[in-house]
Design a protein around this motif. Structure first.
Motif, PDB file in Angstrom:
ATOM      1  N   CYS A 115       0.844  -1.193   0.000  1.00  0.00           N
ATOM      2  CA  CYS A 115       0.000   0.000   0.000  1.00  0.00           C
ATOM      3  C   CYS A 115       0.879   1.242   0.000  1.00  0.00           C
ATOM      4  CB  CYS A 115      -0.952   0.022   1.202  1.00  0.00           C
ATOM      5  SG  CYS A 115      -0.137   0.114   2.808  1.00  0.00           S
ATOM      6  N   CYS A 262     -13.900  -4.765  -0.613  1.00  0.00           N
ATOM      7  CA  CYS A 262     -13.710  -3.349  -0.896  1.00  0.00           C
ATOM      8  C   CYS A 262     -14.998  -2.609  -0.548  1.00  0.00           C
ATOM      9  CB  CYS A 262     -13.322  -3.106  -2.358  1.00  0.00           C
ATOM     10  SG  CYS A 262     -14.566  -3.630  -3.566  1.00  0.00           S
ATOM     11  N   ALA A 302     -11.714  -5.011  -6.584  1.00  0.00           N
ATOM     12  CA  ALA A 302     -11.425  -3.581  -6.432  1.00  0.00           C
ATOM     13  C   ALA A 302     -12.570  -2.788  -7.044  1.00  0.00           C
ATOM     14  CB  ALA A 302     -10.100  -3.219  -7.112  1.00  0.00           C
ATOM     15  N   THR A 347      -6.147  -3.663  -8.933  1.00  0.00           N
ATOM     16  CA  THR A 347      -6.421  -2.331  -8.398  1.00  0.00           C
ATOM     17  C   THR A 347      -6.616  -1.344  -9.537  1.00  0.00           C
ATOM     18  OG1 THR A 347      -5.693  -0.670  -6.782  1.00  0.00           O
ATOM     19  CG2 THR A 347      -4.003  -1.576  -8.224  1.00  0.00           C
ATOM     20  N   ALA A 391      -0.093  -2.347  -6.072  1.00  0.00           N
ATOM     21  CA  ALA A 391      -0.670  -1.102  -5.556  1.00  0.00           C
ATOM     22  C   ALA A 391      -0.375   0.002  -6.548  1.00  0.00           C
ATOM     23  CB  ALA A 391      -0.087  -0.765  -4.176  1.00  0.00           C
TER      24      ALA A 391
END
Length: 412
Positions: A115, A262, A302, A347, A391
Motif C-alpha cells: 500500500c 472493498c 477492487a 487495483t 498497488a
C-alpha cells in the motif's frame, strides 16, 4: 508521401471524421475518405503530417464509440456492425507514455500486501514484518505479527505518522502507527478464527472491513481514542501487542474463504470468495443485498469510484469487470484475458476511469484499458516468481510476491 498514398488507395473507402478535445492538435480539415485497411499507424502518420509534427515521442491513441482502436478501421467496422453509410467518428488524443520499471527493492520474505501513503509505501511480509519504504528507497522493518501478513491497507495519516492495518495468518489484524523510525501497535483486532485474507478502509476511514478463511466479513472501528473494555486487561497482554478490539459487526453468507473485499461507499461492502460468488453487503441494514454467481473461485476485488465498475481477479486467470447498477449487475460487464495463472491482486487507477492493473501467479503485472478489452496495454513488470500484491498511487505502481522483491514502476 504516405498520406497521398493512403488517400489515393482504391476501393472500400470509409468516410471518417477525426476529432480531438486537445486544442494544440486540432486539424482544420477533419473529414477524410480512408481505406478499410488503414490502422493506427496510418492514422498516426496522417495527423502528424497534417500538423507537421516530426517529434517521434508524440503519439496518439484513437477511440471509436468509447473503444480504443487496436485493429484496422475495416475490421473495427465489421466487428461493430458499422454499415459505412454514415461518417465514422474517430476521436484522437495524446497517448500516455507507458510506465517503466524504475527500481527493485529487496525485502526479507514474500510480499503478502502493498500500500501507499504520503511520501512512503508499505509492504506486509510473510515473516510477519511491516516494512516501510521511503521515497529514497530506504527500508525500515518492524515485527508486527507472528505469522505471515496476507493483507495491508493505509487507513490515514496522523501527525506525521501513518495508521496502517495488517491482517495475518495468526487470525488477527493490527493497527500500527508508523513513523520514520518507530512503529507502535495501537490495537490488536481479534474475532476471526482463520487466516485474515483481505482488508479495506471505508472512504471516511472511520471503519475497516476484513475477510477471512473463516468465511466471515467483519467491520471494525478505526477510532484510536475508543479503548475497548479489554483495555482493562492490558497487564495480561504481551509487551507491544496493543489494546484488544472486537468487531462492530460480523456478517456471514459465504460458504468458503473470503479472499477480497472493498467499499463502494461508507455503508456498502463487496466481498469475493473461493465459493465462486460476489456478494454486496449493507453494513447499516446488516444484510447481503445481492449475490452474483461466477463459475470460478475468486481471489481479489477492487472498486472504481470513477468508472463505477468492480474488477475481480480469479483462479481461472481472468480479470472480470462488473457493473453493479441495475439488472446488468448480474452479468459480467467485460472479461480481460491476458494472464495464464491465478490473479490474486487487482487495483484501479485513482485518476482514470479506464485503467487498472493486475498481478498474477504467472509472474506478470499487466496494465489494462477497459476501452481495449481484447488485450492488455502493457506488461509492466515481470517477477522471478508469482506476484501476490499490486498497488497504484498517482504515477507510481508497486508489485511484489514470492521472489522477495518489490518492483517500483512509474509513468514518465
Amino acid at each position: 508521401s504516405r498520406r497521398k498514398k493512403m488517400l489515393a488507395a482504391g476501393d472500400n473507402q470509409i468516410q471518417n471524421r477525426l476529432e480531438t478535445s486537445e486544442t494544440n492538435y486540432v486539424i482544420d480539415q477533419n473529414v477524410f475518405s480512408l481505406p478499410q485497411t488503414a490502422s493506427i499507424t496510418e492514422l498516426q502518420d496522417l495527423i502528424k503530417s497534417l500538423l507537421s509534427i516530426d517529434d517521434d515521442s508524440i503519439e496518439f491513441s484513437f477511440r471509436i464509440n468509447d473503444e480504443l482502436l487496436s485493429t484496422s478501421i475495416g475490421k473495427f467496422c465489421e466487428s461493430s456492425n458499422f454499415s459505412g453509410e454514415s461518417v465514422l467518428k474517430i476521436e484522437y488524443f495524446l497517448k500516455r507514455p507507458a510506465p517503466e520499471k524504475t527500481d527493485e527493492i529487496d525485502v526479507n520474505d514474500w510480499v503478502g500486501g502493498l500500500c501507499f501513503s504520503t511520501g512512503s509505501a508499505y509492504a506486509g511480509l510473510y515473516n510477519g514484518q511491516l516494512t516501510r519504504i521511503t521515497d529514497s528507497l530506504q527500508t525500515t522493518s518492524h515485527q508486527v505479527h507472528g505469522k505471515p501478513i496476507k493483507c495491508i491497507q493505509t487507513i490515514r495519516s496522523e501527525a506525521d505518522k501513518d495508521l496502517i492495518v495488517t491482517g495475518s495468518m495468526d487470525q488477527s489484524l493490527v493497527y500500527s502507527l508508523v513513523g520514520e523510525e518507530d512503529c507502535k501497535a495501537m490495537f490488536s483486532l481479534r474475532g476471526h478464527t482463520e487466516t485474515v485474507m483481505c482488508v479495506a478502509a471505508s472512504p471516511s476511514t472511520e471503519q475497516i472491513a476484513s475477510g477471512s478463511y473463516d468465511t466471515m466479513l467483519k467491520v471494525w472501528s478505526t477510532d484510536l481514542e475508543q479503548l475497548d473494555e479489554d483495555k482493562k486487561r492490558k497487564k495480561k497482554r504481551k509487551e507491544g501487542e496493543g489494546a484488544l478490539r472486537t468487531p462492530l459487526l460480523t456478517l456471514g453468507g459465504h460458504s468458503q474463504a473470503v479472499t477480497g473485499c472493498c467499499w463502494m461507499d461508507n455503508s456498502q461492502v463487496v466481498t469475493v470468495s473461493m465459493d465462486m460468488s460476489v456478494k454486496f453487503w449493507d453494513t447499516q441494514m446488516l444484510t447481503c443485498t445481492k449475490t452474483i454467481a461466477i463459475a470460478t473461485a475468486l481471489q481479489s476485488v477492487a472498486w472504481s469510484d470513477k468508472s463505477r465498475l468492480l474488477a475481480t481477479g480469479a483462479s481461472d486467470r481472468y480479470v472480470r469487470l462488473f457493473d453493479p447498477r441495475g439488472a446488468s449487475g448480474t452479468l459480467v460487464h467485460c472479461t480481460l484475458i491476458g494472464h495464464s495463472l491465478w490473479v490474486p491482486s487487482v487495483t484501479w487507477s485513482k485518476d482514470s476511469e479506464y485503467e487498472l492493473i493486475s498481478g498474477s501467479y504467472d509472474t506478470s503485472v499487466l496494465l489494462w484499458d477497459t476501452r481495449n478489452p481484447k488485450s492488455f496495454l502493457q506488461r509492466i513488470s515481470s517477477h522471478e516468481d508469482k506476484v501476490l500484491a499490486v498497488a497504484w498511487e498517482r504515477d507510481q505502481i508497486l508489485s511484489g510476491g514470492a521472489d522477495n522483491k518489490v518492483h517500483l514502476s512509474a509513468f514518465k
